[in-house]
Design a protein around this motif. Sequence first.
Motif, PDB file in Angstrom:
ATOM      1  N   ARG A  75     -15.746  90.517  42.732  1.00 57.29           N
ATOM      2  CA  ARG A  75     -14.641  89.820  43.397  1.00 57.29           C
ATOM      3  C   ARG A  75     -13.526  90.824  43.672  1.00 57.29           C
ATOM      4  O   ARG A  75     -13.306  91.739  42.874  1.00 57.29           O
ATOM      5  CB  ARG A  75     -14.119  88.688  42.517  1.00 57.29           C
ATOM      6  N   PRO A  76     -12.806  90.661  44.778  1.00 57.92           N
ATOM      7  CA  PRO A  76     -11.719  91.609  45.055  1.00 57.92           C
ATOM      8  C   PRO A  76     -10.565  91.426  44.070  1.00 57.92           C
ATOM      9  O   PRO A  76     -10.302  90.330  43.575  1.00 57.92           O
ATOM     10  CB  PRO A  76     -11.294  91.261  46.486  1.00 57.92           C
ATOM     11  N   PRO A  91     -23.009  81.302  49.302  1.00 59.33           N
ATOM     12  CA  PRO A  91     -21.771  81.950  48.840  1.00 59.33           C
ATOM     13  C   PRO A  91     -21.304  81.417  47.488  1.00 59.33           C
ATOM     14  O   PRO A  91     -20.852  82.187  46.633  1.00 59.33           O
ATOM     15  CB  PRO A  91     -20.767  81.627  49.946  1.00 59.33           C
ATOM     16  N   GLN A  92     -21.456  80.120  47.279  1.00 58.42           N
ATOM     17  CA  GLN A  92     -21.046  79.539  46.005  1.00 58.42           C
ATOM     18  C   GLN A  92     -21.947  80.055  44.870  1.00 58.42           C
ATOM     19  O   GLN A  92     -21.458  80.411  43.793  1.00 58.42           O
ATOM     20  CB  GLN A  92     -21.112  78.018  46.089  1.00 58.42           C
ATOM     21  N   MET A  93     -23.265  80.108  45.115  1.00 62.92           N
ATOM     22  CA  MET A  93     -24.188  80.610  44.082  1.00 62.92           C
ATOM     23  C   MET A  93     -23.911  82.080  43.775  1.00 62.92           C
ATOM     24  O   MET A  93     -23.974  82.498  42.612  1.00 62.92           O
ATOM     25  CB  MET A  93     -25.643  80.441  44.541  1.00 62.92           C
ATOM     26  N   ILE A  94     -23.600  82.874  44.792  1.00 56.42           N
ATOM     27  CA  ILE A  94     -23.331  84.304  44.582  1.00 56.42           C
ATOM     28  C   ILE A  94     -22.077  84.481  43.734  1.00 56.42           C
ATOM     29  O   ILE A  94     -22.061  85.270  42.770  1.00 56.42           O
ATOM     30  CB  ILE A  94     -23.205  85.025  45.950  1.00 56.42           C
ATOM     31  N   LEU A  95     -21.012  83.746  44.068  1.00 50.11           N
ATOM     32  CA  LEU A  95     -19.774  83.873  43.298  1.00 50.11           C
ATOM     33  C   LEU A  95     -19.967  83.390  41.860  1.00 50.11           C
ATOM     34  O   LEU A  95     -19.430  83.983  40.920  1.00 50.11           O
ATOM     35  CB  LEU A  95     -18.650  83.092  43.984  1.00 50.11           C
ATOM     36  N   GLU A  96     -20.762  82.328  41.661  1.00 51.60           N
ATOM     37  CA  GLU A  96     -21.059  81.857  40.301  1.00 51.60           C
ATOM     38  C   GLU A  96     -21.821  82.923  39.520  1.00 51.60           C
ATOM     39  O   GLU A  96     -21.547  83.154  38.338  1.00 51.60           O
ATOM     40  CB  GLU A  96     -21.872  80.565  40.346  1.00 51.60           C
ATOM     41  N   ALA A  97     -22.781  83.591  40.179  1.00 50.47           N
ATOM     42  CA  ALA A  97     -23.568  84.621  39.499  1.00 50.47           C
ATOM     43  C   ALA A  97     -22.686  85.818  39.128  1.00 50.47           C
ATOM     44  O   ALA A  97     -22.794  86.350  38.017  1.00 50.47           O
ATOM     45  CB  ALA A  97     -24.717  85.078  40.397  1.00 50.47           C
ATOM     46  N   ILE A  98     -21.796  86.231  40.025  1.00 57.15           N
ATOM     47  CA  ILE A  98     -20.915  87.365  39.727  1.00 57.15           C
ATOM     48  C   ILE A  98     -19.986  87.011  38.564  1.00 57.15           C
ATOM     49  O   ILE A  98     -19.768  87.829  37.657  1.00 57.15           O
ATOM     50  CB  ILE A  98     -20.108  87.766  40.985  1.00 57.15           C
ATOM     51  N   ASP A  99     -19.462  85.775  38.559  1.00 56.98           N
ATOM     52  CA  ASP A  99     -18.580  85.353  37.461  1.00 56.98           C
ATOM     53  C   ASP A  99     -19.347  85.228  36.145  1.00 56.98           C
ATOM     54  O   ASP A  99     -18.843  85.603  35.092  1.00 56.98           O
ATOM     55  CB  ASP A  99     -17.912  84.014  37.797  1.00 56.98           C
ATOM     56  N   ALA A 100     -20.581  84.716  36.193  1.00 57.26           N
ATOM     57  CA  ALA A 100     -21.358  84.527  34.964  1.00 57.26           C
ATOM     58  C   ALA A 100     -21.803  85.868  34.383  1.00 57.26           C
ATOM     59  O   ALA A 100     -21.798  86.054  33.160  1.00 57.26           O
ATOM     60  CB  ALA A 100     -22.570  83.654  35.247  1.00 57.26           C
ATOM     61  N   LEU A 143     -24.706  88.094  51.254  1.00 55.26           N
ATOM     62  CA  LEU A 143     -23.935  89.162  50.601  1.00 55.26           C
ATOM     63  C   LEU A 143     -23.223  90.010  51.650  1.00 55.26           C
ATOM     64  O   LEU A 143     -22.035  90.337  51.500  1.00 55.26           O
ATOM     65  CB  LEU A 143     -24.847  90.036  49.733  1.00 55.26           C
ATOM     66  N   ASN A 144     -23.936  90.387  52.733  1.00 57.37           N
ATOM     67  CA  ASN A 144     -23.310  91.182  53.794  1.00 57.37           C
ATOM     68  C   ASN A 144     -22.198  90.400  54.476  1.00 57.37           C
ATOM     69  O   ASN A 144     -21.137  90.947  54.785  1.00 57.37           O
ATOM     70  CB  ASN A 144     -24.353  91.618  54.833  1.00 57.37           C
ATOM     71  N   LYS A 145     -22.449  89.121  54.726  1.00 57.78           N
ATOM     72  CA  LYS A 145     -21.456  88.282  55.390  1.00 57.78           C
ATOM     73  C   LYS A 145     -20.198  88.154  54.535  1.00 57.78           C
ATOM     74  O   LYS A 145     -19.069  88.261  55.037  1.00 57.78           O
ATOM     75  CB  LYS A 145     -22.085  86.910  55.654  1.00 57.78           C
ATOM     76  N   MET A 146     -20.369  87.942  53.236  1.00 58.96           N
ATOM     77  CA  MET A 146     -19.227  87.806  52.336  1.00 58.96           C
ATOM     78  C   MET A 146     -18.489  89.129  52.164  1.00 58.96           C
ATOM     79  O   MET A 146     -17.266  89.147  52.033  1.00 58.96           O
ATOM     80  CB  MET A 146     -19.692  87.283  50.973  1.00 58.96           C
ATOM     81  N   LYS A 147     -19.238  90.234  52.187  1.00 56.94           N
ATOM     82  CA  LYS A 147     -18.612  91.555  52.081  1.00 56.94           C
ATOM     83  C   LYS A 147     -17.756  91.831  53.314  1.00 56.94           C
ATOM     84  O   LYS A 147     -16.622  92.315  53.203  1.00 56.94           O
ATOM     85  CB  LYS A 147     -19.700  92.630  51.932  1.00 56.94           C
ATOM     86  N   ASN A 148     -18.278  91.505  54.506  1.00 65.21           N
ATOM     87  CA  ASN A 148     -17.531  91.755  55.741  1.00 65.21           C
ATOM     88  C   ASN A 148     -16.308  90.860  55.861  1.00 65.21           C
ATOM     89  O   ASN A 148     -15.305  91.257  56.448  1.00 65.21           O
ATOM     90  CB  ASN A 148     -18.432  91.577  56.962  1.00 65.21           C
ATOM     91  N   SER A 149     -16.388  89.644  55.334  1.00 62.20           N
ATOM     92  CA  SER A 149     -15.253  88.728  55.433  1.00 62.20           C
ATOM     93  C   SER A 149     -14.210  88.995  54.341  1.00 62.20           C
ATOM     94  O   SER A 149     -13.102  88.469  54.416  1.00 62.20           O
ATOM     95  CB  SER A 149     -15.726  87.280  55.358  1.00 62.20           C
ATOM     96  N   ILE A 157     -16.046  89.186  48.806  1.00 67.86           N
ATOM     97  CA  ILE A 157     -16.467  90.056  47.709  1.00 67.86           C
ATOM     98  C   ILE A 157     -16.298  91.504  48.169  1.00 67.86           C
ATOM     99  O   ILE A 157     -16.191  91.787  49.364  1.00 67.86           O
ATOM    100  CB  ILE A 157     -17.926  89.794  47.269  1.00 67.86           C
ATOM    101  N   VAL A 158     -16.280  92.421  47.209  1.00 64.67           N
ATOM    102  CA  VAL A 158     -16.107  93.838  47.482  1.00 64.67           C
ATOM    103  C   VAL A 158     -17.336  94.564  46.964  1.00 64.67           C
ATOM    104  O   VAL A 158     -17.861  94.228  45.893  1.00 64.67           O
ATOM    105  CB  VAL A 158     -14.836  94.381  46.778  1.00 64.67           C
ATOM    106  N   MET A 159     -17.792  95.575  47.712  1.00 59.24           N
ATOM    107  CA  MET A 159     -18.950  96.358  47.276  1.00 59.24           C
ATOM    108  C   MET A 159     -18.485  97.762  46.912  1.00 59.24           C
ATOM    109  O   MET A 159     -17.893  98.466  47.737  1.00 59.24           O
ATOM    110  CB  MET A 159     -19.986  96.426  48.393  1.00 59.24           C
TER     111      MET A 159
END
Length: 179
Positions: A87-88, A25-34, A69-75, A78-80
Amino acid sequence: MAASVATNETQGPPQAQQSLLPDYPQMILEAIDALNEKAGSNKSTIAKHIESTHSDLPAAHTTLLSHHLNKMKNSGQIVMIKNNYMRPDPNAPPKRGRGRPPKPKAPLPPGTVVSPPRPRGRPPKGPSAPPKPKTPVSTGRPRGRPPKIAKTTPATAPPPPGVKRGRGRPPKVAFQVKH
């Protein structure tokens, strides 16, 4: 004994390398921000960014990425939108569930005793209902439809063996009425 120490030393460093790797989750959020794309980043660009920044990824990297990604989307982390993850928006209203929202309940005045809700379904008959009187069935006839009686005489006699019938419907027989 020296061989067992050598095997433990070879198993130790890969576990240490995995602990240096941040969680997904941390790597995914870093990638989306970068990546900072306006419409969001899709899974392949997130995966490429993670692969370029972290060289020691596990063999099941794509499976783990999809799962997180699915887990973070359901929680809601993140938003798809249109296969892109972002990020929402903090100013966006919270997402409502399906169906009509419940009506707001008025607060009860203090000291009111609330009875438990009625159970679902039809209530049991219980002893308060008067029992139905049973009528004896002794009419002499058995219950149900009577069996069919087999016919003993045929309605029409079959034609003699040498005579053939013609094709089609036979003609009506005209009755003569005497006056």
